[in-house]
Design a protein around this motif. Sequence first.
Motif, PDB file in Angstrom:
ATOM      1  N   ALA A  56       0.826  -1.207   0.000  1.00 41.24           N
ATOM      2  CA  ALA A  56       0.000   0.000   0.000  1.00 41.24           C
ATOM      3  C   ALA A  56       0.863   1.261   0.000  1.00 41.24           C
ATOM      4  O   ALA A  56       0.589   2.225  -0.727  1.00 41.24           O
ATOM      5  N   TYR A  57       1.925   1.271   0.792  1.00 40.40           N
ATOM      6  CA  TYR A  57       2.819   2.435   0.814  1.00 40.40           C
ATOM      7  C   TYR A  57       3.545   2.606  -0.518  1.00 40.40           C
ATOM      8  O   TYR A  57       3.754   3.731  -0.995  1.00 40.40           O
ATOM      9  N   VAL A  58       3.954   1.501  -1.118  1.00 39.16           N
ATOM     10  CA  VAL A  58       4.634   1.578  -2.412  1.00 39.16           C
ATOM     11  C   VAL A  58       3.700   2.159  -3.467  1.00 39.16           C
ATOM     12  O   VAL A  58       4.080   3.051  -4.253  1.00 39.16           O
ATOM     13  N   PHE A  59       2.452   1.680  -3.507  1.00 39.79           N
ATOM     14  CA  PHE A  59       1.470   2.233  -4.435  1.00 39.79           C
ATOM     15  C   PHE A  59       1.306   3.733  -4.236  1.00 39.79           C
ATOM     16  O   PHE A  59       1.265   4.517  -5.197  1.00 39.79           O
ATOM     17  N   ASP A  60       1.216   4.146  -2.986  1.00 39.48           N
ATOM     18  CA  ASP A  60       0.978   5.557  -2.688  1.00 39.48           C
ATOM     19  C   ASP A  60       2.117   6.433  -3.181  1.00 39.48           C
ATOM     20  O   ASP A  60       1.890   7.479  -3.811  1.00 39.48           O
ATOM     21  N   VAL A  61       3.366   6.027  -2.932  1.00 38.29           N
ATOM     22  CA  VAL A  61       4.515   6.856  -3.310  1.00 38.29           C
ATOM     23  C   VAL A  61       4.706   6.869  -4.826  1.00 38.29           C
ATOM     24  O   VAL A  61       4.932   7.927  -5.426  1.00 38.29           O
ATOM     25  N   ILE A  62       4.601   5.710  -5.467  1.00 36.17           N
ATOM     26  CA  ILE A  62       4.814   5.653  -6.918  1.00 36.17           C
ATOM     27  C   ILE A  62       3.743   6.446  -7.659  1.00 36.17           C
ATOM     28  O   ILE A  62       4.043   7.215  -8.588  1.00 36.17           O
ATOM     29  N   ARG A  63       2.494   6.303  -7.231  1.00 36.57           N
ATOM     30  CA  ARG A  63       1.413   7.018  -7.915  1.00 36.57           C
ATOM     31  C   ARG A  63       1.402   8.500  -7.598  1.00 36.57           C
ATOM     32  O   ARG A  63       0.686   9.268  -8.242  1.00 36.57           O
ATOM     33  N   ALA A  64       2.210   8.909  -6.622  1.00 34.67           N
ATOM     34  CA  ALA A  64       2.366  10.339  -6.355  1.00 34.67           C
ATOM     35  C   ALA A  64       3.587  10.909  -7.067  1.00 34.67           C
ATOM     36  O   ALA A  64       3.638  12.119  -7.330  1.00 34.67           O
ATOM     37  N   SER A  65       4.567  10.062  -7.390  1.00 32.90           N
ATOM     38  CA  SER A  65       5.813  10.543  -7.994  1.00 32.90           C
ATOM     39  C   SER A  65       5.801  10.468  -9.512  1.00 32.90           C
ATOM     40  O   SER A  65       6.169  11.439 -10.192  1.00 32.90           O
ATOM     41  N   VAL A  66       5.386   9.348 -10.070  1.00 34.12           N
ATOM     42  CA  VAL A  66       5.457   9.143 -11.515  1.00 34.12           C
ATOM     43  C   VAL A  66       4.588  10.116 -12.299  1.00 34.12           C
ATOM     44  O   VAL A  66       5.020  10.623 -13.344  1.00 34.12           O
ATOM     45  N   PRO A  67       3.357  10.456 -11.873  1.00 30.51           N
ATOM     46  CA  PRO A  67       2.555  11.403 -12.657  1.00 30.51           C
ATOM     47  C   PRO A  67       3.168  12.792 -12.781  1.00 30.51           C
ATOM     48  O   PRO A  67       2.688  13.604 -13.594  1.00 30.51           O
ATOM     49  N   LYS A  68       4.210  13.099 -12.051  1.00 25.68           N
ATOM     50  CA  LYS A  68       4.882  14.400 -12.170  1.00 25.68           C
ATOM     51  C   LYS A  68       5.969  14.394 -13.242  1.00 25.68           C
ATOM     52  O   LYS A  68       6.545  15.443 -13.541  1.00 25.68           O
ATOM     53  N   LEU A  69       6.244  13.227 -13.816  1.00 23.23           N
ATOM     54  CA  LEU A  69       7.352  13.085 -14.755  1.00 23.23           C
ATOM     55  C   LEU A  69       6.862  12.612 -16.117  1.00 23.23           C
ATOM     56  O   LEU A  69       5.868  11.882 -16.209  1.00 23.23           O
ATOM     57  N   ASN A  70       7.568  13.042 -17.161  1.00 24.99           N
ATOM     58  CA  ASN A  70       7.330  12.495 -18.487  1.00 24.99           C
ATOM     59  C   ASN A  70       7.919  11.087 -18.574  1.00 24.99           C
ATOM     60  O   ASN A  70       8.731  10.680 -17.728  1.00 24.99           O
ATOM     61  N   LEU A  71       7.531  10.359 -19.609  1.00 21.78           N
ATOM     62  CA  LEU A  71       7.952   8.957 -19.722  1.00 21.78           C
ATOM     63  C   LEU A  71       9.470   8.835 -19.761  1.00 21.78           C
ATOM     64  O   LEU A  71      10.052   7.985 -19.073  1.00 21.78           O
ATOM     65  N   ASP A  72      10.139   9.681 -20.545  1.00 19.16           N
ATOM     66  CA  ASP A  72      11.600   9.600 -20.624  1.00 19.16           C
ATOM     67  C   ASP A  72      12.238   9.918 -19.277  1.00 19.16           C
ATOM     68  O   ASP A  72      13.245   9.311 -18.895  1.00 19.16           O
ATOM     69  N   ASP A  73      11.644  10.864 -18.528  1.00 21.00           N
ATOM     70  CA  ASP A  73      12.199  11.226 -17.220  1.00 21.00           C
ATOM     71  C   ASP A  73      12.009  10.099 -16.204  1.00 21.00           C
ATOM     72  O   ASP A  73      12.813   9.964 -15.272  1.00 21.00           O
ATOM     73  N   VAL A  74      10.960   9.304 -16.376  1.00 20.15           N
ATOM     74  CA  VAL A  74      10.748   8.174 -15.457  1.00 20.15           C
ATOM     75  C   VAL A  74      11.909   7.192 -15.553  1.00 20.15           C
ATOM     76  O   VAL A  74      12.423   6.691 -14.543  1.00 20.15           O
ATOM     77  N   PHE A  75      12.353   6.913 -16.784  1.00 20.54           N
ATOM     78  CA  PHE A  75      13.489   6.004 -16.964  1.00 20.54           C
ATOM     79  C   PHE A  75      14.763   6.608 -16.394  1.00 20.54           C
ATOM     80  O   PHE A  75      15.588   5.900 -15.816  1.00 20.54           O
ATOM     81  N   GLU A  76      14.936   7.911 -16.572  1.00 13.56           N
ATOM     82  CA  GLU A  76      16.168   8.555 -16.112  1.00 13.56           C
ATOM     83  C   GLU A  76      16.195   8.741 -14.598  1.00 13.56           C
ATOM     84  O   GLU A  76      17.275   8.756 -13.998  1.00 13.56           O
ATOM     85  N   GLN A  77      15.043   8.907 -13.963  1.00 16.97           N
ATOM     86  CA  GLN A  77      14.997   9.237 -12.541  1.00 16.97           C
ATOM     87  C   GLN A  77      14.439   8.092 -11.698  1.00 16.97           C
ATOM     88  O   GLN A  77      13.848   8.314 -10.642  1.00 16.97           O
ATOM     89  N   LYS A  78      14.624   6.865 -12.147  1.00 23.00           N
ATOM     90  CA  LYS A  78      14.096   5.733 -11.374  1.00 23.00           C
ATOM     91  C   LYS A  78      14.814   5.593 -10.034  1.00 23.00           C
ATOM     92  O   LYS A  78      14.228   5.105  -9.060  1.00 23.00           O
TER      93      LYS A  78
END
Length: 284
Positions: free
Chosen positions: A99-121
């Motif tokens: 549940a905590y992992v879902f919360d953090v990922i769904r709060a962080s990834v929508p702030k980034l473009n797809l290319d930035d997600v790969f770069e900032q994993k």
Amino acid sequence: MGNLFCCVQVGQSTVAIKERFGRFEDVLEPGCHCLPWFLGSQLAGHLSLRLQQLDVRCETKTKDNVFVNVVASIQYRALADKASDAFYKLTDTRKQIQAYVFDVIRASVPKLNLDDVFEQKTEIAKAVEEELEKAMSAYGYEIAQTLIVDIEPDVHVKRAMNEINAAARMRVAANEKAEAEKILQIKRAEGEAESKYLSGLGIARQRQAIVDGLRDSVLGFSVNVPGTTAKDVMDMVLVTQYFDTMKEIGAASKSSAVFIPHGPGAVRDVANQIREGLLQAAHQ
């Protein structure tokens, strides 16, 4: 059999929770312990202290509206000094972490473009780890490591990304090919210019040699045959060369057609034209 003699054994990297009349009493370390069941003592359960791993797959959307599946790998373990909290405070530890992992990922990834997600994993993994450490330490668990092991866009998006990359590489290859062809054309033009320059020098020297040869022939003929003028000797030489040229054209293997004036008077016209051309070249 151990319960019959009031003895219990706790395995390595494991602790046991001891209760007395349903109330927590002690945490039993690995080894053999006396557990007088007739006095109300009993084992509530065992708690592993080994490092455990939980892989969480979370579907979310990026800032540029691309759905991706982010796979996070969480490595955690229970703390021996907080074994009672780890045993009693959580009903399902893995679901709580998920549940905590879902919360953090769904709060962080929508702030980034797809290319930035790969770069900032790495930054995303660090954010998940910080949130889990803050939350799970209160329940007696330690987060050892958090990794973002995979980012999976939709199949169509992945195919489009590959096509974009391939098009960019083809564009670079086309530019390099065009540059190479340009260099070849420049070098070819330079070679042709040098070849024409050398050919011109050869033709000039050839004409000069012809003029020098004709001059020597005229001088030699005038000395050996008294009464002849230089013009008579030149006409004879030119007519001889004219017929030699016609003979070579007729003997050529390839079919060639040369249109020339026909008739005895044309020979003098040809001689005059050749003489004027040679004399003009010698004068230059």
